[in-house]
Design an enzyme around this catalytic site. Structure first.
Site, short mmCIF file in Angstrom:
data_model
loop_
_atom_site.label_atom_id
_atom_site.label_comp_id
_atom_site.label_asym_id
_atom_site.label_seq_id
_atom_site.Cartn_x
_atom_site.Cartn_y
_atom_site.Cartn_z
CG ASP A 56 -1.68 1.33 1.34
OD1 ASP A 56 -2.59 1.54 0.52
OD2 ASP A 56 -1.34 2.15 2.22
CE1 TYR A 61 0.45 7.64 3.62
CE2 TYR A 61 0.91 5.64 2.38
CZ TYR A 61 0.13 6.35 3.28
OH TYR A 61 -0.98 5.75 3.83
CE LYS A 86 -3.92 4.84 1.74
NZ LYS A 86 -2.55 4.32 1.43
#
Length: 339
Positions: A56, A61, A86
């Protein structure tokens, strides 16, 4: 290196199956402390080598750094893992001298703009595929929508974007087979109950709310997942470090009552000669809605430590003792019954 054999579980009603242990790639992007790029890539490669099949990442990030690092490894992998990223943040170039780095030590030179609209979701998805250097992503999560991230009032127009078009974009991508599963990735379960009102979801990545320390998501969220046949990925199984000997709980210094509860849980673990982190890592999988636990190691060595905890033998009596001492919420599934 010989791959290990992990249990696999199905995601919702999709055809996807993932190993019950996954790799979360936020820490690898350098949150709170730097992680060299070579070390980050080596960690992803090590996870794939040992047989982990779920990875993931997210645009947030490292403001793009994580997706670049993950893509570098996955593109060269003999067998590609199930990969999630995401939507909800678009990255815009910025002068590094004026950049809001947040908790990222060495992010790429971008700022983030929240956008949960139809066009925002589609743009985010395309941008992620370019950063990853991959033609496909298996799972898309709506990232960090809800009052916990934005505040009650500021969240309202963002939720209107999701309800007015963002969800439709995700459904179109899934229905066309471009992605295989859709969900939300958040730190609060309450917004996931609102999401059920929008329509059907395959899975949710919930960080920190269903752990050995905290089962606030048990009712009505986890029970509704069973009813709606949606799977749960549990992120943050160590509650930001408090369950592995750290002093942080949910990204802040742990309050005294939390420390007291951790010590009580640890005392039961010692009684059964089980390391506290091992119990924390394995606990979420006792719930039938949970398909995966998603820790975030920062190095191959940290991953090896996690694997040692994963391999620890935990007797059923440990869970029932925790329940008897009131250290699990009533109704928590444990082997052979509920707390």
């Amino acid at each position: 290196m010989t791959a290990r054999t992990f249990e696999t579980r199905r995601i919702g009603e999709t055809a996807l199956e993932v190993t019950t242990l996954g790799l979360g790639c936020a820490s690898l992007a350098g949150i709170f402390s730097a992680v060299p790029a070579a070390q980050a890539r080596a960690t992803v490669a090590h996870a794939l080598d040992v047989g982990i099949t779920y990875v993931d990442t997210a645009p947030q990030y490292g403001l793009g750094r994580s997706e670049h690092l993950v893509g570098d490894v996955v593109r060269e992998a003999a067998t590609r893992p199930t990969l999630s990223t995401k939507v909800g943040r678009l990255l815009r170039p910025v002068d590094p001298a004026r950049q809001d780095k947040g908790n990222w030590i060495d992010p790429l030179p971008f700022d983030q703009q929240y956008d949960y609209s139809y066009d925002g979701v589609m743009r985010s998805f395309e941008d992620s595929r370019q950063r990853l250097g991959l033609e496909k992503v298996d799972i898309l999560y709506v990232h960090d929508i809800g009052a916990a991230t934005h505040g009650v009032e500021a969240n309202k127009p963002l939720w209107a974007q999701l309800a007015g078009g963002g969800y439709r974009a995700l459904r179109e991508l899934r229905d066309a087979g471009v992605v295989k599963a859709i969900g939300l990735g958040v730190n609060e379960w309450e917004v996931l109950m609102d999401a059920f009102a929008l329509g059907d979801w395959d899975m949710f990545l919930l960080a920190g709310r269903y752990t050995l320390l905290e089962q606030t998501a048990l009712y009505p969220f986890m029970s509704t997942c069973l009813e709606r046949k949606a799977s749960v990925v549990v992120g943050g199984p160590f509650n930001s470090g408090i369950l592995v000997g750290g002093d942080k709980f949910n990204y802040a210094k742990a309050p005294d009552d939390v420390i007291t509860r951790v010590r009580a849980i640890e005392a039961v673990c010692r009684e059964f000669d089980v390391p506290l982190p091992a119990a924390a890592l394995q606990f979420p999988l006792t719930h039938p809605a949970v398909c995966n636990v998603l820790p975030g190691p920062r190095s191959p060595e940290e991953l090896d430590g996690i694997l040692a905890w994963w391999d620890a033998d935990i007797p059923d009596a440990l869970w029932t003792t925790l329940a008897e001492k009131g250290l699990l919420a009533p109704g928590t599934p444990v082997p052979g019954g509920t707390a």
